[in-house]
Structure formats: C-alpha cells, structure tokens
Design an enzyme around this catalytic site. Structure first.
Site, mmCIF file in Angstrom:
data_model
loop_
_atom_site.group_PDB
_atom_site.id
_atom_site.type_symbol
_atom_site.label_atom_id
_atom_site.label_comp_id
_atom_site.label_asym_id
_atom_site.label_seq_id
_atom_site.Cartn_x
_atom_site.Cartn_y
_atom_site.Cartn_z
ATOM 1 N N GLU A 46 1.385 -1.136 -0.133
ATOM 2 C CA GLU A 46 -0.073 0.257 -0.364
ATOM 3 C C GLU A 46 0.948 1.360 -0.459
ATOM 4 O OE1 GLU A 46 -3.418 -0.429 -0.133
ATOM 5 O OE2 GLU A 46 -3.381 -2.706 -0.565
ATOM 6 N N THR A 61 1.146 1.933 -8.541
ATOM 7 C CA THR A 61 0.555 3.295 -8.917
ATOM 8 C C THR A 61 1.691 4.424 -9.572
ATOM 9 O OG1 THR A 61 -1.118 3.228 -7.238
ATOM 10 C CG2 THR A 61 -0.876 5.189 -8.669
ATOM 11 N N ARG A 79 -6.955 -1.077 -7.579
ATOM 12 C CA ARG A 79 -6.472 -1.806 -6.596
ATOM 13 C C ARG A 79 -6.446 -2.766 -6.197
ATOM 14 N NH1 ARG A 79 -2.855 0.033 -5.616
ATOM 15 N NH2 ARG A 79 -2.271 -0.657 -3.399
ATOM 16 N N ASP A 109 8.684 -3.822 -10.391
ATOM 17 C CA ASP A 109 8.137 -3.913 -9.128
ATOM 18 C C ASP A 109 7.924 -5.223 -9.033
ATOM 19 O OD1 ASP A 109 6.375 -3.015 -7.663
ATOM 20 O OD2 ASP A 109 4.571 -2.867 -8.905
ATOM 21 N N GLN A 113 3.879 -6.357 0.376
ATOM 22 C CA GLN A 113 3.526 -7.177 1.880
ATOM 23 C C GLN A 113 4.910 -7.894 1.836
ATOM 24 O OE1 GLN A 113 0.759 -6.565 -0.633
ATOM 25 N NE2 GLN A 113 -0.611 -5.319 0.834
#
Length: 384
Positions: free
Chosen positions: A49, A54, A191, A219, A223
């Site tokens: 997050e 993005t 998301r 990327d 988590q």
C-alpha cells in the site's frame, strides 16, 4: 568425379550458409549484450500500500504507449471488485463499531439501508463478483450516503479502507454504465495487490533520443509474504526507488493489524539499506501520498506514530503541513545515515516528495531521477 565435386560443392554451400547464420546469431547476441549493458536496472521497493504499483502504472502511461482499449477493459472487473470489497468493509466496520464503540449509536445503519447493507456485504464476500449494474450502483450509493457509513469512513484508518474509496463511490453511475470502459484515472486508482515480479522498460526522454538513458523498472509485491521474491533481483541494480507512504503514520498493516505501517516502512527501509549488494547502489526515496498527508496532518497529530512521538506542532494550515513534512523527511535522512556504513555514505541518496496519482509530479520526479543517474554515470566515467 564430377558427382563427388558436385556433392562437395553442396556441402560447402551448406556449410557457408550455416556459418553465415551462426555469425548472424553471434552478431545479434553481441549487439543485445551491448544494449543490455546500457540498460539501467531500477528496483521499486516498499511496504504494501505504499503506492509502488501506481508509480509503475504512471510510468507506463508517461513513457510508453499507455494502456490500449483491451488493457483498459481488463480493469473493469478489478474496479467493480474494489467497489464491492470497499462497501463490505464499511458495512461490516459500522456493525462492529455499533456493537463495541462507546459512542455506538452513530454507527447504527438506518432501517431503510440495513437490508441493502446485508445484501452488499454478502456480495462483497464472494469469490466472483457480479457486474456492477445501475440497480446495484444505486443501492451502494444509498448505503454510502448513510450517516453511519460516513462516520465509519471517517475512521477508515482503523479498518483497512483503501485510498480509492471516495473516488469510486463518487463515480458509481459512470462505473455501472453498460458500456463502461475504465479511464486512465480509474486504472490508477484501481487496487490490485502485486504478486510476483512485473517489469517495464522505458526512457524518460524518449526511446529515440541519444541522450536518454534506458531503464528497466522492476515492481515486486510489498506485503511480507512477497518479500522473499525480492532477493534474486538485488544483483546489478543501478538504483533502488523506495516508496514510503507518509500518510499512513496512523494506520496498521493489512497483514498484521498490530503493526503500525510507518514503523514497518522504517524497519523495511533500514533492512534494504544494509543489504551488501547495494554497497554502491543509488537510493531514491519517494515520500509518497503527500496529497493524503497534507489533509490528514491537520486532523491527526503526527506523534500518534511511535517513530514521530517527539514531534511538536508549531502552526496551522500550510505552514504546519510543511513543518510536519520536513520533520518526516529529516527522520528518514537520519535513518539513512544511521544505517549506512561509513564506506557507503558517498553513494547517491535523494529524497522526493511524490503523489503517485499526480501524473505531472511523477513525470517531473522521474526526469530528476534520470538527471541524477546520468550525472552519476558521467562522474564515474571521469567525465564530470
């Protein structure tokens, strides 16, 4: 004798053709190897997050061809799932607060929306979500506008409510159109947790300009259970781009609700800094989600986070926002130097204020990153 000469000639011709093909293959391999040497490897790291994905999507939009119609359409079920998952989170959160909170009455959903809420919560718990129809969108909108849901949304930091919530709830009518095709903004807000590794190759000044560096950006999932996949990517990295969501100082992890997100980011940042393979690797720190930070800081004190417990507000409005941001920036700077060995302190370290959803900011930031890395390369080559 003539037959033998003819056979030899055929064999010689075949050998010549084979040798030509081999030479061509070797030439291509050599060219590709040379080209690879000029491609700089960038690693996009950060906790879940943090806005990494993005940023990744913005790079595709800014420096590649963007998303074609098929790719845009592929995000439709993702966006609809985001809507259903979010309204379930808010509904279930309101029920929990109505049972356990001291001021429980303001979290009680109105009678006219209770049945709708239960229905939407059930849909949000499914593995397969229905297409978002006008009828369902109207029900979601009615529940979203319920006072109890709005009170719950105000406490979204406690409930893992995603940042995209307000955007999607305000666009329900468009999202539920029968001919709906997601826009670029919709895709940026969508998301999807990154699992595994995705990569993209780009140049911030355009592929055809000789002065531009070519980068390959990786990327990886942020988590905890995804981080074991990072290690094999650590070799040969030109720069680490570490994303830290500075707005999440009052939130807990999705995978561990007892762990503050900012504390997790701090520990992860320090762990990455100490990796032996990054001895000469440049570090670019993106202090991300500034747009959310500047709104939150005026409502939620920075010192609710253990790392920032010594923070003292000095003003209000824009001055306070800047003061708080500079405090956070200084904390990361201190962490960098405390966790960097003396023989590594001369590696490039830059901090950028970013908002991953703002295309202009991301474009400007990557041009600055490109300039920094090109200067470093010239310096290392003795040309500066």
């Amino acid at each position: 004798m003539g037959l033998l000469c003819s056979k030899n000639r055929r064999y010689n011709d075949a050998d010549t053709e084979e040798n030509t093909q081999t030479a061509e293959i070797e030439r291509r391999i050599e060219l590709e190897t040379k080209a690879e040497k000029h491609i700089q490897k960038l690693l996009l790291l950060g906790a879940g997050e943090s806005g990494k994905s993005t940023i990744f999507k913005q790079i595709k939009l800014l420096f590649q061809t963007g998303f074609d119609e098929a790719e845009l359409k592929s995000y439709q079920p993702v966006i609809h799932a985001n809507v259903y998952q979010t309204i379930k989170l808010l509904h279930d959160g309101a029920k929990e607060l109505a049972q356990n909170d001291v001021d429980f009455s303001k979290y009680v959903i109105s009678d006219e929306n209770k049945e709708i809420g239960e229905k939407l919560s059930e849909i949000g718990g499914r593995l397969d979500y229905p297409c978002l129809t006008k009828e369902l969108a109207l029900e979601i909108e009615n529940l979203w506008k319920d006072a109890a849901i709005q009170e719950t949304y105000a406490r979204g930091n406690e409930l893992q409510v995603p940042d995209c919530t307000h955007y999607f709830m305000e666009n329900l009518h468009r999202l539920s159109d029968a001919n709906y095709v997601p826009t670029k903004d919709d895709v940026l807000y969508a998301r999807v947790r990154t699992t595994g590794v995705v990569e993209i190759q780009f140049s911030p000044v355009g592929e055809n300009k000789k002065s531009g560096e070519v980068y390959r950006l990786f990327d990886v999932g942020g988590q905890r259970n995804e981080r074991r996949k990072w290690i094999h990517l650590f070799e040969g990295v030109s720069a680490v781009i570490f994303c830290a969501a500075i707005s999440e100082y009052d939130q807990t992890l999705f995978e561990d609700e007892n762990k503050n997100r900012m504390m997790e980011t701090k520990e992860l940042f320090e762990w990455v800094l100490k990796q032996p393979c990054f001895e000469k690797t440049s570090f670019m720190l993106f202090l991300n989600k500034f747009d959310i930070f500047e709104k939150k800081i005026l409502k939620v004190p920075l010192n609710v986070c253990e790392w920032f417990k010594d923070y003292q507000p000095v003003s209000t409005g824009k001055q306070e926002i800047e003061h708080a941001y500079e405090f956070v920036k200084k904390k990361f700077e201190e962490s960098y130097f405390q966790n960097t060995a003396p023989d590594r302190v001369d590696r490039v370290f830059k901090i950028y204020r970013t908002t991953a959803l703002d295309q202009k900011v991301v474009k400007k930031t990557f041009k600055l990153v490109d300039e920094t890395l090109r200067r470093r390369n010239l310096f290392e080559a003795g040309l500066l």
